[in-house]
Design a protein around this motif. Structure first.
Motif, PDB file in Angstrom:
ATOM      1  N   ASN A   1       0.823  -1.212   0.000  1.00 47.83           N
ATOM      2  CA  ASN A   1       0.000   0.000   0.000  1.00 47.83           C
ATOM      3  C   ASN A   1       0.852   1.255   0.000  1.00 47.83           C
ATOM      4  O   ASN A   1       0.543   2.222  -0.688  1.00 47.83           O
TER       5      ASN A   1
ATOM      6  N   VAL B   1       0.671   4.262  -2.740  1.00 46.34           N
ATOM      7  CA  VAL B   1       0.368   5.659  -2.416  1.00 46.34           C
ATOM      8  C   VAL B   1       1.533   6.560  -2.827  1.00 46.34           C
ATOM      9  O   VAL B   1       1.324   7.667  -3.324  1.00 46.34           O
ATOM     10  N   THR B   2       2.774   6.068  -2.642  1.00 45.24           N
ATOM     11  CA  THR B   2       3.930   6.874  -3.023  1.00 45.24           C
ATOM     12  C   THR B   2       3.903   7.209  -4.509  1.00 45.24           C
ATOM     13  O   THR B   2       4.015   8.377  -4.900  1.00 45.24           O
TER      14      THR B   2
ATOM     15  N   SER C   1       1.361   7.043  -6.539  1.00 42.81           N
ATOM     16  CA  SER C   1       0.177   7.838  -6.834  1.00 42.81           C
ATOM     17  C   SER C   1       0.439   9.308  -6.559  1.00 42.81           C
ATOM     18  O   SER C   1       0.098  10.181  -7.352  1.00 42.81           O
ATOM     19  N   SER C   2       1.079   9.586  -5.418  1.00 38.12           N
ATOM     20  CA  SER C   2       1.308  10.978  -5.048  1.00 38.12           C
ATOM     21  C   SER C   2       2.381  11.619  -5.924  1.00 38.12           C
ATOM     22  O   SER C   2       2.260  12.773  -6.309  1.00 38.12           O
TER      23      SER C   2
ATOM     24  N   ASN D   1      -1.385  10.782  -9.945  1.00 38.45           N
ATOM     25  CA  ASN D   1      -2.424   9.929 -10.524  1.00 38.45           C
ATOM     26  C   ASN D   1      -3.256   9.347  -9.400  1.00 38.45           C
ATOM     27  O   ASN D   1      -2.727   8.726  -8.475  1.00 38.45           O
ATOM     28  N   ILE D   2      -4.583   9.517  -9.478  1.00 38.08           N
ATOM     29  CA  ILE D   2      -5.437   9.171  -8.343  1.00 38.08           C
ATOM     30  C   ILE D   2      -5.663   7.661  -8.222  1.00 38.08           C
ATOM     31  O   ILE D   2      -6.010   7.161  -7.154  1.00 38.08           O
ATOM     32  N   TYR D   3      -5.413   6.912  -9.295  1.00 39.35           N
ATOM     33  CA  TYR D   3      -5.845   5.513  -9.288  1.00 39.35           C
ATOM     34  C   TYR D   3      -5.079   4.654  -8.291  1.00 39.35           C
ATOM     35  O   TYR D   3      -5.604   3.670  -7.794  1.00 39.35           O
TER      36      TYR D   3
ATOM     37  N   GLN E   1      -4.326   5.514  -5.265  1.00 36.16           N
ATOM     38  CA  GLN E   1      -4.997   5.622  -3.968  1.00 36.16           C
ATOM     39  C   GLN E   1      -6.332   4.900  -3.964  1.00 36.16           C
ATOM     40  O   GLN E   1      -6.743   4.329  -2.948  1.00 36.16           O
ATOM     41  N   LEU E   2      -7.018   4.896  -5.114  1.00 38.80           N
ATOM     42  CA  LEU E   2      -8.253   4.112  -5.194  1.00 38.80           C
ATOM     43  C   LEU E   2      -7.956   2.632  -4.991  1.00 38.80           C
ATOM     44  O   LEU E   2      -8.681   1.924  -4.283  1.00 38.80           O
TER      45      LEU E   2
ATOM     46  N   VAL F   1      -5.533   1.366  -3.321  1.00 39.80           N
ATOM     47  CA  VAL F   1      -5.235   1.133  -1.904  1.00 39.80           C
ATOM     48  C   VAL F   1      -6.529   0.980  -1.113  1.00 39.80           C
ATOM     49  O   VAL F   1      -6.630   0.137  -0.220  1.00 39.80           O
ATOM     50  N   PHE F   2      -7.537   1.777  -1.460  1.00 41.41           N
ATOM     51  CA  PHE F   2      -8.840   1.660  -0.795  1.00 41.41           C
ATOM     52  C   PHE F   2      -9.398   0.249  -0.959  1.00 41.41           C
ATOM     53  O   PHE F   2      -9.840  -0.390   0.006  1.00 41.41           O
ATOM     54  N   PHE F   3      -9.335  -0.275  -2.180  1.00 38.48           N
ATOM     55  CA  PHE F   3      -9.865  -1.621  -2.414  1.00 38.48           C
ATOM     56  C   PHE F   3      -9.017  -2.672  -1.704  1.00 38.48           C
ATOM     57  O   PHE F   3      -9.544  -3.651  -1.166  1.00 38.48           O
TER      58      PHE F   3
END
Lengths: 170, 100
Positions: free
Chosen positions: B43, B47-48, B50-51, B55-57, B59-60, B62-64
């Motif tokens: 995760n 997130v790293t 993504s940030s 790109n937002i995907y 983090q999405l 990671v949510f799943f």
């Protein structure tokens, strides 16, 4: 300066507690170190401007999942493991070597990739995408079907856990 | 400005801790916690990137992953309780009924 010192703080906590989790003999102490590890990770997520993920990390992992772990440890007989190298020392040395090899491999890959094509963080954009608003928008539009599916997975796992933990299977 | 390598190295270190924990420990609960450690390091990597890539995907995803990890923890702990009812042990070396 503040950023780098916060990063060092959370990073050191994350690494030290990860080692503690796998070396303590008492499972309850391991579980409590794991909670600390998750909290430090939430701090790292905040440094990466991922607010939503940081909050969910605290609520879901440090809250829900670890409470589940502690309850199960409480229900079962808390038997302490043997000392780290006491039994099967060969297997343990071999797995330590495997761990070091994996770490060196990942490290070499990261170092090669990142020194050749350095990635610069765009702070404004990173701040924009980490908010609850942006993620909620994406979840309820483009990702609506996976979102519903994950709800179904959670329902199925709840029923499965109930059936598995029942006294008698009939 | 923190270079991206630092986050990735922390993530790699946590992953390796999880691997060594799974390989060395014989207590089922601690093996389970090591698996959570590995999931969390993955995760952190997502997130790293993504940030840093904007790109937002990541983090999405990671949510799943978190939702699936919650489901996995519930079912896995239920299995551990069911095994403990039958064999009164959490030592993985003694749970060898599936071994051929």
């Amino acid at each position: 300066m503040l950023e780098i010192s916060l990063f060092a703080f959370f990073g050191v906590i994350a690494c030290v507690t990860a080692v503690m989790v796998i070396t303590r003999r008492n499972p309850i102490i391991s579980a409590l170190f794991l909670v600390l590890n998750f909290a430090a990770l939430a701090g790292l997520y905040l440094l990466l401007y991922a607010q939503f993920i940081a909050v969910v990390q605290i609520i879901v992992y440090a809250g829900a999942i670890m409470v589940l772990f502690l309850f199960v440890i409480m229900l079962l007989k808390p038997e302490a493991d043997k000392n780290f190298f006491e039994e099967n020392p060969k297997i343990k040395v071999a797995s330590l070597i495997i761990g070091i090899i994996v770490f060196v491999q990942i490290g070499i890959t990261v170092w090669n990739g990142m020194t050749k094509n350095p990635v610069m963080q765009e702070v404004n954009k990173a701040m924009e995408i980490g908010t609850v608003e942006a993620i909620g928008k994406e979840l309820y539009t483009n990702y609506l079907l996976p979102f519903e599916a994950i709800g179904f997975v959670l329902l199925a796992s709840t029923i499965g856990a109930l059936i598995l933990a029942k006294k008698k299977l009939d | 400005m923190i270079p991206i390598e630092y986050y990735l190295i922390i993530s790699a270190f946590m992953f390796v801790c999880g691997v060594v924990g799974v390989l060395t420990r014989r207590n089922a609960i601690i093996v389970f916690m090591s698996i959570e450690l590995m999931l969390n390091s993955a995760n952190l990597t997502l997130v790293t990137f993504s940030s840093y890539l904007g790109n937002i995907y990541g983090q999405l995803f990671v949510f799943f992953v978190m939702a699936v990890a919650a489901a996995e923890a519930a079912v896995g702990l239920a299995i551990i309780i069911a095994i403990f009812r039958n064999k009164v042990t959490m030592n993985l070396d003694e749970i060898n009924i599936l071994k051929w």
